[in-house]
Scaffold this motif. Structure first.
Motif, PDB file in Angstrom:
ATOM      1  N   UNK A  60      69.669  40.829  68.011  1.00 38.30           N
ATOM      2  CA  UNK A  60      69.256  41.250  69.347  1.00 38.30           C
ATOM      3  C   UNK A  60      67.942  42.024  69.310  1.00 38.30           C
ATOM      4  N   UNK A  61      67.761  42.825  68.277  1.00 36.05           N
ATOM      5  CA  UNK A  61      66.515  43.560  68.129  1.00 36.05           C
ATOM      6  C   UNK A  61      65.356  42.603  67.864  1.00 36.05           C
ATOM      7  N   UNK A  62      65.604  41.587  67.048  1.00 36.42           N
ATOM      8  CA  UNK A  62      64.567  40.593  66.781  1.00 36.42           C
ATOM      9  C   UNK A  62      64.187  39.853  68.063  1.00 36.42           C
ATOM     10  N   UNK A  63      65.175  39.552  68.890  1.00 41.56           N
ATOM     11  CA  UNK A  63      64.889  38.878  70.154  1.00 41.56           C
ATOM     12  C   UNK A  63      64.016  39.756  71.051  1.00 41.56           C
ATOM     13  N   UNK A  64      64.330  41.046  71.099  1.00 45.14           N
ATOM     14  CA  UNK A  64      63.527  41.961  71.908  1.00 45.14           C
ATOM     15  C   UNK A  64      62.086  41.998  71.403  1.00 45.14           C
ATOM     16  N   UNK A  65      61.915  42.085  70.101  1.00 42.14           N
ATOM     17  CA  UNK A  65      60.581  42.080  69.510  1.00 42.14           C
ATOM     18  C   UNK A  65      59.849  40.776  69.812  1.00 42.14           C
ATOM     19  N   UNK A  66      60.568  39.672  69.707  1.00 39.26           N
ATOM     20  CA  UNK A  66      59.972  38.352  69.921  1.00 39.26           C
ATOM     21  C   UNK A  66      59.494  38.208  71.361  1.00 39.26           C
ATOM     22  N   UNK A  67      60.304  38.663  72.288  1.00 36.53           N
ATOM     23  CA  UNK A  67      59.914  38.598  73.698  1.00 36.53           C
ATOM     24  C   UNK A  67      58.722  39.507  73.981  1.00 36.53           C
ATOM     25  N   UNK A  68      58.682  40.640  73.318  1.00 35.79           N
ATOM     26  CA  UNK A  68      57.521  41.521  73.492  1.00 35.79           C
ATOM     27  C   UNK A  68      56.241  40.833  73.032  1.00 35.79           C
ATOM     28  N   UNK A  69      56.339  40.011  71.999  1.00 36.16           N
ATOM     29  CA  UNK A  69      55.174  39.246  71.549  1.00 36.16           C
ATOM     30  C   UNK A  69      54.712  38.275  72.640  1.00 36.16           C
ATOM     31  N   UNK A  70      55.667  37.633  73.299  1.00 36.21           N
ATOM     32  CA  UNK A  70      55.324  36.740  74.409  1.00 36.21           C
ATOM     33  C   UNK A  70      54.659  37.525  75.530  1.00 36.21           C
ATOM     34  N   UNK A  71      55.230  38.652  75.859  1.00 33.52           N
ATOM     35  CA  UNK A  71      54.700  39.460  76.956  1.00 33.52           C
ATOM     36  C   UNK A  71      53.288  39.957  76.654  1.00 33.52           C
ATOM     37  N   UNK A  72      53.056  40.369  75.409  1.00 37.61           N
ATOM     38  CA  UNK A  72      51.735  40.871  75.050  1.00 37.61           C
ATOM     39  C   UNK A  72      50.697  39.755  75.067  1.00 37.61           C
ATOM     40  N   UNK A  73      51.095  38.562  74.690  1.00 33.14           N
ATOM     41  CA  UNK A  73      50.156  37.433  74.794  1.00 33.14           C
ATOM     42  C   UNK A  73      49.822  37.170  76.253  1.00 33.14           C
ATOM     43  N   UNK A  74      50.818  37.262  77.131  1.00 30.29           N
ATOM     44  CA  UNK A  74      50.557  37.106  78.556  1.00 30.29           C
ATOM     45  C   UNK A  74      49.566  38.139  79.055  1.00 30.29           C
ATOM     46  N   UNK A  75      49.760  39.367  78.646  1.00 34.26           N
ATOM     47  CA  UNK A  75      48.863  40.447  79.106  1.00 34.26           C
ATOM     48  C   UNK A  75      47.434  40.268  78.599  1.00 34.26           C
ATOM     49  N   UNK A  76      47.292  39.764  77.387  1.00 37.70           N
ATOM     50  CA  UNK A  76      45.955  39.626  76.821  1.00 37.70           C
ATOM     51  C   UNK A  76      45.238  38.362  77.287  1.00 37.70           C
ATOM     52  N   UNK A  77      46.009  37.309  77.555  1.00 40.99           N
ATOM     53  CA  UNK A  77      45.383  36.025  77.875  1.00 40.99           C
ATOM     54  C   UNK A  77      45.395  35.666  79.359  1.00 40.99           C
ATOM     55  N   UNK A  78      46.304  36.260  80.127  1.00 37.56           N
ATOM     56  CA  UNK A  78      46.504  35.812  81.506  1.00 37.56           C
ATOM     57  C   UNK A  78      46.110  36.852  82.555  1.00 37.56           C
ATOM     58  N   UNK A  79      45.566  37.971  82.120  1.00 37.12           N
ATOM     59  CA  UNK A  79      45.291  39.068  83.062  1.00 37.12           C
ATOM     60  C   UNK A  79      44.363  38.658  84.196  1.00 37.12           C
ATOM     61  N   UNK A  80      43.440  37.755  83.944  1.00 34.16           N
ATOM     62  CA  UNK A  80      42.461  37.366  84.954  1.00 34.16           C
ATOM     63  C   UNK A  80      42.798  36.049  85.644  1.00 34.16           C
TER      64      UNK A  80
END
Length: 241
Positions: free
Chosen positions: A83-103
């Motif tokens: 479950x902790x790995x899943x949380x970390x993995x999803x955070x990676x997805x979220x951070x990619x969204x923030x860095x690539x999709x902000x504009x």
């Protein structure tokens, strides 16, 4: 557009939802936790299922050789709780969204349309999708868009796996048909013999996948359908996929 037209116009969601899987930032996050890229993928993606037997993960993933999943899952879970790995993995997805999709414009419409599809599915017989759907959606649009693309990817993948079972095509042959160049990567020493009948069966499973998803996509309003299509194109362009 018909529901199937919408599906075809948004095929890129499958690639978008997986864009973070082996991104350098994801690999770095996994390495910091003691996991190589493949183990982080298996444990991070399957970790939403909880601390389960590897056979459960294979049942939810399909395609892979069960021995490969068992090895990756067991050795990864020795280092990080699923479950902790899943949380970390999803955070990676979220951070990619923030860095690539902000504009990117139109994220609100994309997220709304995705939520409509995801929420309209009952979820019976789709354990990986329903487990992923149960995870919290981030409050900011760039991260939410990436998250919902990930969930939509799991929706189609889970329904397609169900359709393969219904059509009587095993995972090894389905994988060989869909990814003939990745047989060993998925744990098989050699590719199984695939016949024209097998390929026809695979296509029937594809068609069944579409039909099983028609009610969910039919729940979209015309405005939501347009937002999903234009949003998908914008996300794909921003991510370069």
């Amino acid at each position: 557009m018909t529901p199937v037209d919408i599906m075809r116009a948004t095929d890129a969601i499958g690639t978008i939802g997986a864009a973070f899987y082996f991104h350098p930032d994801t690999l770095a996050r996994g390495k910091a936790a003691g996991l190589d890229g493949f183990r982080f993928y298996v444990l991070g993606r399957g970790g939403v299922l909880g601390d389960v037997d590897p056979a459960v993960v294979h049942g939810a993933f399909g395609y892979f050789h069960p021995d490969l999943i068992a090895k990756m899952w067991t050795t990864a879970a020795e280092k990080v709780a699923p479950r902790e790995a899943a949380r970390m993995y999803h955070e990676c997805a979220h951070e990619l969204g923030r860095s690539a999709l902000a504009d990117v414009e139109g994220l609100e419409g994309f997220v709304d349309a995705a939520a409509q599809i995801i929420g309209s599915v009952e979820g019976a017989s789709l354990p990986l999708f329903t487990a992923m759907r149960a995870e919290p959606v981030p409050g900011d649009l760039p991260a939410a868009a990436m998250h919902q693309a990930m969930v939509l990817r799991e929706l189609r993948g889970s329904v397609h796996l169900l359709s393969l079972v219904a059509q009587g095509l095993d995972s090894a042959k389905a994988h060989a048909i869909k990814r003939p160049d990745d047989v060993t990567v998925f744990g098989y020493e050699t590719a199984p013999d695939v016949t024209d009948d097998d390929r026809a069966t695979w296509q029937r499973a594809e068609d069944m996948t579409d039909q099983l998803l028609v009610p969910a996509y039919a729940s979209l309003s015309d405005e939501q359908a347009d937002a999903l299509v234009t949003g998908t194109a914008a996300l794909a362009a921003a991510l370069g996929v």
